[in-house]
Design an enzyme around this catalytic site. Structure first.
Site, short mmCIF file in Angstrom:
data_model
loop_
_atom_site.label_atom_id
_atom_site.label_comp_id
_atom_site.label_asym_id
_atom_site.label_seq_id
_atom_site.Cartn_x
_atom_site.Cartn_y
_atom_site.Cartn_z
N ARG A 8 -36.30 19.12 -41.86
CA ARG A 8 -36.33 17.96 -40.55
C ARG A 8 -34.73 18.10 -40.48
NH1 ARG A 8 -40.12 14.02 -37.19
NH2 ARG A 8 -41.57 15.09 -37.82
N HIS B 69 -41.64 23.29 -34.24
CA HIS B 69 -42.40 22.93 -35.00
C HIS B 69 -43.84 22.79 -35.98
CE1 HIS B 69 -43.36 18.56 -36.87
NE2 HIS B 69 -43.46 17.84 -36.12
N GLN C 164 -47.22 20.96 -37.52
CA GLN C 164 -47.77 20.30 -36.19
C GLN C 164 -48.44 21.17 -35.75
OE1 GLN C 164 -47.24 16.69 -35.16
NE2 GLN C 164 -49.58 17.71 -33.95
N ASP D 246 -45.89 16.21 -24.89
CA ASP D 246 -45.67 15.94 -25.96
C ASP D 246 -44.05 15.24 -25.20
OD1 ASP D 246 -43.47 15.68 -28.14
OD2 ASP D 246 -43.18 17.73 -28.34
N CYS E 171 -48.72 14.98 -29.67
CA CYS E 171 -48.12 15.01 -31.25
C CYS E 171 -47.91 14.05 -31.60
CB CYS E 171 -46.76 16.39 -31.88
SG CYS E 171 -45.79 15.65 -30.43
N ARG F 4 -52.20 16.62 -40.30
CA ARG F 4 -51.90 16.84 -40.25
C ARG F 4 -51.06 16.98 -42.21
NH1 ARG F 4 -46.58 16.19 -37.36
NH2 ARG F 4 -45.77 17.03 -39.01
#
Ligand code: ORN
Ligand code: CP
Length: 307
Positions: A102, A129, A132, A224, A264, A292
């Site tokens: 990340r 991402h 996700q 988001d 998310c 996830r």
């Protein structure tokens, strides 16, 4: 899932439609306990940004597969003291079986993939991402039976999550409407073009400034944060610009009566989503967060060698 063995996942676009479809089916099988697969491999988590869900879901997924996890927090490694990615990656590749990264720049993630010699997974960059979106698609599939033909409307910043949604939903034959304030908050035009290519004549990809039009008759409302990690300094000035894109009861009332709401997480109640909608009957946020783990377990097992 032999097709994914030894591969990287740096972008949703690294998968083809069949691989994405198979991965979601495998995740659903793992979730139902229908199938099991174990390994004795080691996953490294190299995160230069904060994380709750991604960190914990990867760790639990790997433990449940019989593997181990090493948390490579940059503050306790030489990364924070400036050891170059080219060197860190080559060393980590000698110890680990797989690495989830990340970080900020997609190019840094690509360097880990290039130099480590082991499969690298994008655990979030400024550009994408993908993990996700595996969970999001699994959640949509669970709610509606399939993704194809459904419409997902994304409200807010044209960010990493918006980019991966554009690619993943388009691949699965979903219509995507992205409602954003004008430039510079629009999604990357190259990603929009790629999504249109994936959608072909099966689905429609739209970028609009009109949040109400995007909500009209939609099946999935997705939002988001308005300022992503690394953009905290801009958070205050963005609030008035983004306010018309808030997912609230009024916007939700324009959608299909069986529409679902996704985010998310983490969420800022009263900014991109109201507490009422988050806690309301159409919210699927907690199933989405749980997924996830199932989606990443399928991804890890596929990359590490499930045939
Ligand atoms: N937890 C996911 C956070 C996603 C957000 N766009 C960010 O990059 O901060
Ligand atoms: N959605 C998500 O990636 O959460 P974390 O930032 O907590 O990992």
């Amino acid at each position: 899932m032999a097709a994914l063995k030894g591969r990287h996942l740096l972008s949703v676009a690294d998968l083809n439609v069949q691989e994405l479809t198979d991965l979601l089916a495998f995740a659903a099988q793992l979730k139902s306990g229908e199938t099991s697969w174990t390994c004795r491999k080691i996953l490294g988590l190299l995160f230069t940004k904060a994380s709750t869900r991604t960190r914990v879901s990867f760790t639990v997924a790997m433990y449940q597969l019989g593997g181990q996890v090493i948390d490579l927090n940059p503050s306790v490694t030489q990364v924070s003291r400036g050891e170059p990615v080219t060197d860190t990656a080559r060393v980590l590749g000698r110890y680990l079986d797989i690495l989830a990264v990340r970080t900020f720049k997609q190019s840094e993630l690509e360097d880990y993939a290039k130099y480590s010699g082991i499969p690298v997974i994008n655990a979030l960059t400024d550009l994408e991402h993908p993990c996700q979106i595996l969970a999001d698609l699994l959640t949509i599939q669970e709610c509606f039976g399939s993704c194809a033909g459904k419409t997902l409307s994304y409200f807010g910043d044209g960010n990493n999550v918006a980019h991966s949604l554009l690619l993943g939903c388009a691949m699965m034959g979903m219509n995507v409407r992205v409602a954003v304030p004008s430039e510079p908050y629009e999604p990357d035009p190259e990603i929009v073009a790629k999504a249109k290519e994936f959608a072909g004549d099966k689905a429609e990809i739209t970028v609009t400034y009109d949040s109400k039009a995007a909500a009209e008759g939609t099946d999935v409302l997705y939002t988001d944060v308005w300022a992503s990690m690394g953009q905290e300094m801009e958070a205050r000035e963005r609030i008035p610009l983004f306010k018309p894109y808030q997912v609230n009861q009024e916007l939700l009332s324009l959608a299909h009566s069986d529409a679902i709401v996704l985010h998310c997480l983490p969420a800022h109640r009263g900014e991109e989503i109201t507490g009422e909608v988050m806690e309301g009957a159409q919210s699927r946020l907690w199933d989405q967060a749980e997924n996830r783990m199932h989606a990443q377990k399928a991804l890890l097992a596929s990359i590490l060698g499930k045939d």
